[in-house]
Design an enzyme around this catalytic site. Structure first.
Site, PDB file in Angstrom:
ATOM      1  CG  HIS A  29      -9.879 102.199  41.675  1.00 20.99           C
ATOM      2  ND1 HIS A  29      -9.225 101.106  41.165  1.00 20.99           N
ATOM      3  CD2 HIS A  29     -10.342 102.878  40.594  1.00 20.99           C
ATOM      4  CE1 HIS A  29      -9.276 101.124  39.838  1.00 20.99           C
ATOM      5  NE2 HIS A  29      -9.967 102.188  39.467  1.00 20.99           N
TER       6      HIS A  29
ATOM      7  N   GLY B  16      -3.856  98.384  50.574  1.00 18.09           N
ATOM      8  CA  GLY B  16      -5.268  98.156  50.853  1.00 18.09           C
ATOM      9  C   GLY B  16      -5.561  96.776  51.401  1.00 18.09           C
TER      10      GLY B  16
ATOM     11  CD  GLU C 232      -5.791 103.216  43.429  1.00 17.58           C
ATOM     12  OE1 GLU C 232      -6.465 102.328  42.876  1.00 17.58           O
ATOM     13  OE2 GLU C 232      -5.044 102.981  44.375  1.00 17.58           O
TER      14      GLU C 232
ATOM     15  CG  ASN D 259      -7.545 101.052  48.220  1.00 14.57           C
ATOM     16  OD1 ASN D 259      -8.709 100.778  48.514  1.00 14.57           O
ATOM     17  ND2 ASN D 259      -7.156 101.201  46.977  1.00 14.57           N
TER      18      ASN D 259
ATOM     19  CG  ASP E 111     -10.928 100.826  46.661  1.00 11.38           C
ATOM     20  OD1 ASP E 111     -11.244 101.970  47.046  1.00 11.38           O
ATOM     21  OD2 ASP E 111     -10.197 100.622  45.671  1.00 11.38           O
ATOM     22  CG  HIS E 112     -10.661  95.012  49.926  1.00 10.05           C
ATOM     23  ND1 HIS E 112     -10.772  95.175  48.579  1.00 10.05           N
ATOM     24  CD2 HIS E 112      -9.645  94.138  50.104  1.00 10.05           C
ATOM     25  CE1 HIS E 112      -9.873  94.447  47.967  1.00 10.05           C
ATOM     26  NE2 HIS E 112      -9.161  93.799  48.874  1.00 10.05           N
TER      27      HIS E 112
ATOM     28  CD  GLU F 219       0.570 103.448  43.919  1.00 13.42           C
ATOM     29  OE1 GLU F 219      -0.237 104.392  43.843  1.00 13.42           O
ATOM     30  OE2 GLU F 219       0.279 102.331  44.379  1.00 13.42           O
TER      31      GLU F 219
ATOM     32  CB  THR G  19      -5.100  97.914  39.591  1.00 14.64           C
ATOM     33  OG1 THR G  19      -6.186  98.631  40.166  1.00 14.64           O
ATOM     34  CG2 THR G  19      -4.522  98.696  38.441  1.00 14.64           C
TER      35      THR G  19
ATOM     36  NE  ARG H  45     -11.845  98.331  40.222  1.00  9.11           N
ATOM     37  CZ  ARG H  45     -11.146  97.782  39.239  1.00  9.11           C
ATOM     38  NH1 ARG H  45     -11.652  97.700  38.025  1.00  9.11           N
ATOM     39  NH2 ARG H  45      -9.946  97.299  39.447  1.00  9.11           N
TER      40      ARG H  45
ATOM     41  CG  HIS I 266      -1.200  95.978  43.267  1.00 10.54           C
ATOM     42  ND1 HIS I 266      -1.334  94.621  43.267  1.00 10.54           N
ATOM     43  CD2 HIS I 266      -2.395  96.479  42.874  1.00 10.54           C
ATOM     44  CE1 HIS I 266      -2.554  94.313  42.868  1.00 10.54           C
ATOM     45  NE2 HIS I 266      -3.228  95.419  42.633  1.00 10.54           N
TER      46      HIS I 266
ATOM     47  NE  ARG J  46     -15.042  95.720  39.952  1.00 10.91           N
ATOM     48  CZ  ARG J  46     -14.033  95.079  39.382  1.00 10.91           C
ATOM     49  NH1 ARG J  46     -13.146  94.451  40.129  1.00 10.91           N
ATOM     50  NH2 ARG J  46     -13.887  95.045  38.087  1.00 10.91           N
TER      51      ARG J  46
END
Ligand code: PXP
Length: 240
Positions: free
Chosen positions: A42, A211, A69, A6, A8-9, A150, A100, A44, A189, A48
């Site tokens: 993801h 992630g 996601e 992931n 995203d960061h 998942e 999440t 959103r 997660h 963000r």
């Protein structure tokens, strides 16, 4: 077992200045060089971190599994149908959360999820549901009609000692139940370089979606090395 990374960061850092650096697309490419079997983003509602442009470019350049996601909203379903990722993972989404926080409340949202899943699958996109390690929720996921689940490993990841063993058992039981109902089972997660092995050793598990820990390590050692290190840990328990 596949590893979906992931990114995203990476977009979170970019959005701190709302510029172009660092680019999650470049990070995805380097993660793949490091051995990632898939890339997850993801998108959103509040955008963000990941932006619509990221998904569009990733769709063009990612040669491995692209996992989108998203929340099961009208807007996101429209985007999924247009962008056609390799799979969609439906997740709960709250504006105020940092990440999440839990799995979907599949019991409460069963009808809406069923409708969303049918629409997405109708476009030829397989769907996974991000759910808590609960046997009841596995049965409901099966009724909803997804190909995959998942299992949320957050409670396992945050626990220690005996409590962690208990949480691990819940994850194992949920995965076994999913497999017995012919659902493919993934997990994710909170997994990191210290807690991943016990999850990776679960028989029949299809993939891990990670992630935070990989991107955190990547800041220090580079993303290729961070992904390779995670892949090696996962592999180390596969051949036992
Ligand atoms: N799987 C799902 C469904 C998620 O929402 C997240 C967090 O974005 C992850 C896996 C990865 O979690 P982490 O960043 O803690 O590795």
């Amino acid at each position: 077992m596949i590893l979906g990374v992931n990114v995203d960061h990476v977009a979170t850092i970019r959005q701190a200045r709302k510029g172009v650096d660092p680019d999650p697309v470049m990070a995805a490419t380097l993660a793949i060089l490091g051995g990632a079997d898939g890339i997850t983003v993801h998108l959103r509602e509040d955008r963000r971190h990941i932006q619509d442009r990221d998904l569009k470019v990733l769709k063009e350049v990612v040669p491995v599994e692209l996992n989108l996601e998203m929340a099961a909203t009208k807007e996101m379903i429209g985007i999924a149908l247009k962008m056609k990722p390799d799979m969609v993972t439906l997740v709960p989404e709250k504006r105020e959360e940092l990440t999440t926080e839990g799995g979907l409340d599949v019991k409460r949202h069963k009808l809406n999820l069923k409708r969303a899943v049918k629409t997405i699958q109708g476009a030829g996109i397989p769907v996974s549901l991000f759910i808590n390690p609960s046997v009841d929720d596995i049965f409901i996921a099966k009724e909803i009609g997804v190909e995959m689940v998942e299992i949320h490993t957050g409670l396992y990841a945050n626990a220690k000692g005996k409590r962690q063993e208990k949480e691990l058992l819940k994850v194992i039981t949920a995965i076994k139940k999913a497999l017995s109902l012919e659902l493919k089972a993934n997990a994710g997660h909170g997994l990191n370089y210290f807690n991943v092995r016990k999850i990776a050793a679960i028989e029949g598990l299809r993939g891990l979606y990670i992630g935070h820990s990989i991107i955190s390590r990547a800041v220090l050692v580079g993303i290729e090395r961070a992904v390779r290190g995670m892949k090696e840990l996962i592999k180390s328990v596969q051949c036992q």
